[in-house]
Each structure stands twice: as C-alpha cells, then as structure tokens.
Design an enzyme around this catalytic site. Structure first.
Site: not given
Ligand code: NOJ
Length: 533
Positions: A202, A266
C-alpha cells in the site's frame, strides 16, 4: 507459458476485496473460508494469483487499511489456520496468494502507537511522526489528509501533533527510524515464510516525507469549490520523497531472501511514464509498480495509443509492464465506459504486453452501485462525500437472495441487477461478459506471443480505433479495437491476411484480409497473422 519465467510475468492477478467476495458464516462480511469455497471458480476462470485486500487484524476504520496486528488475521476473516488452508488449497489449483501489506501507517489501536502516544519519552515515540504545533497552536504545516482535513491531529496529553496521510485513526510510521524498517522486514518475512507469492504494498512511494516538514505548494490545477478539497496542494513534500527508492531497495532485499516474489507497489496515480519507469530502479526496486494511467486517461483511442506507446517504451529492459483498469478505490469499469466498451476494455487489458490485474466482479460487468449516503461505509465517503462503496458491493454468484454472497445481511447492499447479472447465469451464456473474459484469459495463457511478444501500435488513420501488433519470434498477433459505437473499416494492407481468434462479440473466427477489415460497433478482435515468411 514459459515455465522459466516467474509467475508474475506469465500470470494474471485477480483482486479479491475480501469483505465482499464470499461470506461463509452468515455475518454479512466475506471471509477466508468463503474465498476457499470459490477457488474452483477462480481456477475455472483461469487466473494465476489472487491479491487479497488487507486481512490482518484491524479495527476496520478503513476496512483493513488500518492494521492493529501485522501477525494475525482479523477474526472477521478467520484465523491463521484458515489462511494456511487457503494457501494450500489455492496451490492445489495452481493459484498463488498475494497479500496486501500496509506499511505506511498502522491503526491508532496498534500497540506501537498506543505506546508512542503514551509519553514523549516512550521508546516508541520516534516510531511515528510527531511534531510541535506552530506558535499559534496550528498544525506544523499545510499537509492535507486524503480523507478530509489536516494530515495532523493534536494529541492533548503529550502536546504534539502526529501525522496521518489518511484518517486520524491511521497514524503514519516514521521510516527514518531504522527500528521501524527492521520491524516491517520482520512482517514481510513472516508472510513470505507462510507461503505468499508476492505482496501488494500500500502507498509504497509515500513512506518517506520531507525531513524539514515543509509546506506542500499549491496545485495550479485546483479549482476552489470544484476540485476535491484534499487535492489543494501538490503532495511533493508530504510524500514521494526521493529517498524512498533507497528504502524500497532495502525492503526488496528482504523479499529476495525468499526467491522471486514480487513487490507489487501501489504508487501515486500518474501518467508520467518517466516517474513510472523510475520505480523499477535498475531492477532493484519494486517488480510491478502499479500502472494506474488507465484510471486517469480519457477513453480516447489517440490518447491511449500515445500513452501505451510511451509507457511500453519507457519500461526498462527486463522490467515487466502492467495494466490496471479498476480496483477497490475507483468506480467500476462498466460504469466508466459503458457495458459495450467494457468488453473492449477486457480485450485491451488481456492482450497488452504486461501483467493484467482484474478486479473481482468486473468479469461480470458489475456496474458501480449507487449507494445512498446514509448507507456509506467508506471513511472517504463519510468524511468528504466521495464514496468508494459503489465498487465494493457483494460479488454476484447466483440469483438466490443476496446473490449467494451471504445468508445474513450483507455489509453493503447487493447490487439490484444480481438477479440477471451473476456467475451462474453468465456461465451458461456464451455471449456474456464472463464468457468473454474466460475466452480471452484462455487465449492469453495459450499464446506465447500475447504473453511475451513485443508491442507496436499502428496508425490506422481511422478515428476511434486502437490497433497494435504483438510479435514473438516472427509470430504476429494483431489486436484491433473499435472504441466507437459505429462500424469502422480499416485498410491495413501491409499486414496481409490472418484469422480472427477472438472477438468481443460472439466468436467470429473467420479468415480476414486486413486490407479490408471491418469492425462492428464496440467490437474488438484478435487476429492471428501467423509467422513471417
Ligand atoms: C490505498 C488503498 O488502496 C486505499 O483503499 C486505502 O484507503 C489507502 N491506501 C490507505 O491505506
């Protein structure tokens, strides 16, 4: 398949949002036993790996993206024994398990933060990002949280602010502190040791912030009253510090202790191919920096072609491109492009050079659900009115109550179209979206040219068409997509003739002369051009 290539270069990733996939115990929330029950479906669909959004222990303020124990499964989803069973049962079906790790922040309930906020002298104080107020008592700088308001929350007891890029219940860890880095390496080892085949990380590029906590500058494209207020500033100091690449290299070494298991990163949403290429970091950074450009670009053939050409060329040699058209944070494909074009999206996703990721339910053409504000669950929806709940509704398995997802009350309402749009109905319909996905997946798996071939786009001279070649060892495949609602005809004389091996419409398998190729409205075709003489 090339048995010597790692799975993440051969394979297709399927994202499961675990709350919404299959509930096995009637509490209205999906769980690990539910996923196990549905493994046969996923094997039948033909995907290679399941990425499961966070399943670690969490108070669920952000539905698992707020972890209170990195070493356990949240009881809502099951137990570590269930997880081990999932890994084993998936392996029997040649399916890999990818977990979601959230290292940037923990839950405020995590014992590390509980200790950190206990006193300024606590040994864990420096595990998080604490800072003094400005002389007037206001936050240390102008950084904004994604889900509303300042990124700083005041802690009255210890009289300092702490940083949280998301909700106040998600305090950011301090990765300038080597103890935090070591702690996260321990977490990575624990899960890789348990048999996960890779980890989606993440907000990986946001782990380090400006050392001097300087203000973010205004975003010139921001329009007061129109733009999302949380994007008033360019997040150049609050995140994406260049030192982060060094940190990722270090974490990568921990991954490498376990062989070839990718970091699926991500990264911040961008269409800047140089930034995307930078993430490979001479093959010592993340293996799959997620490419979210398709979530930002208009559905316009010329724009897409231009982007894909530049992205494909920018990915460094040996680096693996990838494509994402949807996930648990974005409106569904079928709603963004319409159902007819969603079929063209499927063909694009599954025939480009690079690892595709499919978001659960898109293979049925599930639309974005319209959730009324009083039912909002998502903190982003509750705080700033832009909810992500619409893409998180229960998977639609059959026409029994709640689409076969649960015997209880689902945590989000089932989309009303489930009576007709469900796995069971679509399995028996060769014209369905599911049948199309399955055909394209099978074609991709069976066609080395689609898996490993080079990519080159063609200038058709016809508006709204996107045409490209995939070539491997002289064997050529041509993909021709019509992004419009009218019939088009293409004259690609240089390509000679071939045979259609897939169409977005019901199978069309005729031989074709590419000098006079017509595409029906919203149609895409894959053409086998054979080997060059
Ligand atoms: C990115 C994630 O995909 C999302 O769903 C989340 O709310 C935020 N990061 C915080 O972790």
């Amino acid at each position: 398949m090339n048995p010597s290539a790692p799975w993440w270069k051969n394979g297709i990733i399927y994202q499961v949002y675990p709350r919404s996939f299959q509930d096995s115990n009637g509490d209205g929330v999906g769980d690990l036993q539910g996923i196990i029950q549905r493994l046969d479906y996923l094997a039948w669909l033909g995907i290679d790996a399941i990425w499961i959004s966070p399943i670690m222990r969490s108070p669920m303020v952000d539905f698992g993206y707020d972890v209170s124990d990195y070493y356990d499964i949240d009881p809502l989803f099951g137990t570590l024994a269930d997880f081990d069973q999932l890994v084993t049962e998936a392996a029997v079906r040649q399916i890999k398990i990818v977990i979601d790790l959230v290292p940037n922040h923990t839950s405020d309930q995590h014992p590390w933060f509980v200790e950190s906020r206990a006193s300024r002298e606590n040994p864990r104080r420096a595990w998080y990002m604490w800072a003094d107020a400005k002389p007037d008592g206001s936050p240390p700088n102008n950084w904004l949280a994604y889900f509303g308001g300042s990124a700083w929350t005041w802690d009255a007891m210890t009289e300092q602010y702490y940083l949280h890029l998301f909700t106040p219940e998600q305090p950011d860890l301090n990765y300038r502190n080597p103890l935090v880095v070591e702690a996260m390496k321990g977490v990575i080892r624990f899960w890789l040791g348990r048999g996960v085949a890779g980890i989606r990380v993440d907000v990986i590029d946001r782990l380090l912030k400006d050392l001097e906590l300087r203000d973010d500058p205004p975003d010139p494209s921001y329009v007061e009253g129109v733009s999302n207020p949380q994007f008033k500033y360019l997040r150049v100091n609050s995140e994406q510090h260049p030192d982060v690449y060094g940190l990722i290299r270090e974490l990568r070494k921990t991954f490498d202790e376990f062989g070839d298991r990718p970091i699926i990163g991500e990264i911040a949403y961008t269409t800047d191919v140089a930034k995307m290429a930078r993430c490979y970091d001479d093959m010592q950074g993340m293996q799959l920096p997620y490419n979210f450009a398709m979530l930002m670009l208009p559905w316009d053939a010329a724009v897409l072609r231009d982007f894909i050409d530049r992205y494909d060329a920018a990915v460094p040699p040996g680096g693996q491109p990838n494509y994402v058209f949807s996930n648990h944070d974005q409106p569904r494909i079928a709603t963004r492009y319409g159902e007819a074009q969603a079929r063209v999206v499927a063909m694009l996703l599954l025939t480009l050079r690079g690892t595709p990721t499919i978001y659960y339910g898109d293979e049925l053409g599930m639309p974005e659900a319209d959730i009324s504000p009083e039912l909002f669950q998502d903190p982003q929806g509750i705080n700033i009115g832009i909810t992500r709940d619409g893409c998180r509704t229960p998977m639609q398995w059959d026409m029994t109550p709640n689409a076969g997802f649960t015997n209880g009350t689902p945590w989000l309402p089932t989309s009303p179209d489930y009576l007709t749009r469900n796995v069971e109905a679509q399995t028996n319909d060769p014209a369905s979206m599911l049948a199309l996905y399955r055909r394209l997946i099978a074609l991709r798996r069976a066609t080395p040219t689609l898996l490993y071939g080079s990519y080159r786009s063609l200038d058709t001279g016809v508006a709204d068409t996107l045409v490209y070649l995939r070539v491997l060892g002289g064997v050529r495949m041509c993909v021709a997509l019509n992004l419009s609602e009218r019939m088009v005809s293409l004259a690609l004389r240089d390509l000679g003739s071939g045979r259609i091996v897939a169409s977005t419409h019901l199978d069309r398998t005729e031989p074709v002369d590419l000098g006079a190729l017509y595409l029906r409205e919203n149609e895409g075709v894959v053409i086998d051009l054979g080997a060059l003489a």
